[in-house]
Design a protein around this motif. Structure first.
Motif, mmCIF file in Angstrom:
data_model
loop_
_atom_site.group_PDB
_atom_site.id
_atom_site.type_symbol
_atom_site.label_atom_id
_atom_site.label_comp_id
_atom_site.label_asym_id
_atom_site.label_seq_id
_atom_site.Cartn_x
_atom_site.Cartn_y
_atom_site.Cartn_z
ATOM 1 N N ASN A 47 48.367 42.791 44.322
ATOM 2 C CA ASN A 47 47.314 41.742 44.348
ATOM 3 C C ASN A 47 46.077 42.038 45.254
ATOM 4 N N TYR A 48 44.999 41.770 44.818
ATOM 5 C CA TYR A 48 43.901 41.977 45.715
ATOM 6 C C TYR A 48 43.648 40.626 46.580
ATOM 7 N N PHE A 49 43.035 40.772 47.603
ATOM 8 C CA PHE A 49 42.578 39.596 48.638
ATOM 9 C C PHE A 49 41.505 39.022 47.721
ATOM 10 N N VAL A 50 41.505 37.518 47.919
ATOM 11 C CA VAL A 50 40.462 36.735 47.122
ATOM 12 C C VAL A 50 39.109 37.260 47.336
ATOM 13 N N GLU A 51 38.903 37.651 48.637
ATOM 14 C CA GLU A 51 37.489 38.072 48.842
ATOM 15 C C GLU A 51 37.059 39.232 48.355
ATOM 16 N N GLU A 52 37.999 40.233 48.155
ATOM 17 C CA GLU A 52 37.690 41.401 47.403
ATOM 18 C C GLU A 52 37.343 41.084 46.028
ATOM 19 N N LEU A 53 38.076 40.242 45.430
ATOM 20 C CA LEU A 53 37.747 39.769 44.039
ATOM 21 C C LEU A 53 36.281 39.016 43.844
ATOM 22 N N GLU A 54 36.123 38.406 44.806
ATOM 23 C CA GLU A 54 34.727 37.700 44.844
ATOM 24 C C GLU A 54 33.522 38.531 44.860
ATOM 25 N N ALA A 55 33.824 39.727 45.717
ATOM 26 C CA ALA A 55 32.797 40.929 46.142
ATOM 27 C C ALA A 55 32.711 41.608 44.690
ATOM 28 N N LYS A 56 33.632 41.816 44.043
ATOM 29 C CA LYS A 56 33.442 42.546 42.732
ATOM 30 C C LYS A 56 32.980 41.701 41.460
ATOM 31 N N TRP A 57 32.983 40.463 41.484
ATOM 32 C CA TRP A 57 32.659 39.717 40.447
ATOM 33 C C TRP A 57 31.151 39.945 40.205
ATOM 34 N N ILE A 58 30.998 40.085 38.727
ATOM 35 C CA ILE A 58 29.390 40.022 38.294
ATOM 36 C C ILE A 58 29.220 38.915 37.437
ATOM 37 N N ASP A 59 28.434 37.986 37.862
ATOM 38 C CA ASP A 59 28.019 36.747 37.304
ATOM 39 C C ASP A 59 27.464 37.036 35.768
#
Length: 162
Positions: A64-76
């Protein structure tokens, strides 16, 4: 499916199915080499990422990734979440990916960020078989580069460089 762009994108694939269905059976997927995409049909809004997803472990390691990493990778407003490939069997590769998504310890680290989305079972996997003389690795690299070229150098959400 309410997104005309996604409907248009899916026309270029040999087939597609919802992950919930693929977790039960991948028998409709071709056995040749090829590429596959994971799409989110509802691309509106930023999801609430799960700190512990449904994905398994690999060699006993929590992936699992840290939630902060996922948020940074997300493209709206983007529905392409992952681009994968295999020079062997699409059916086998996607089956392994689905097993990982149900918590199994299998060798499929790529694309694992999707399992930390609360709607991962509703995502769509689309596949395209390639001729045996065409390198799936080269096609995947080209498709990811095209994606990056149109998204300020960012990879698809679940294509991590680590």
């Amino acid at each position: 499916m309410n997104d005309k762009k996604l409907e248009n994108d899916l026309r270029y694939f040999d087939g597609h199915a919802i992950i919930r269905e693929l977790k039960n059976s991948c028998s409709e997927i071709t056995t040749g080499p090829g590429i596959y995409f994971v799409f989110r049909s509802n691309k509106e809004g930023r999801p609430e990422f799960l700190s512990k997803g449904s994905g398994g472990r690999h060699k006993g390691k929590d992936l699992n990734y840290f939630v902060e990493e996922l948020e940074a990778k997300w493209i709206d407003n983007e529905n392409i979440l992952y681009i994968g490939k295999t020079d062997d069997s699409l059916r086998s590769r996607i089956r392994t990916y689905m097993k990982f998504g149900t918590g199994k310890d299998v060798p499929h680290r790529g694309g694992r960020a999707i399992w930390q989305l609360p709607d991962s079972d509703d995502l769509i996997v689309a596949w395209k078989e390639l001729p045996k003389n065409v390198s799936a690795r080269e096609i995947e690299a080209k498709l990811i580069q095209e994606f990056k070229d149109t998204h300020n150098g960012k990879h698809p959400f679940a294509n991590w460089v680590d």
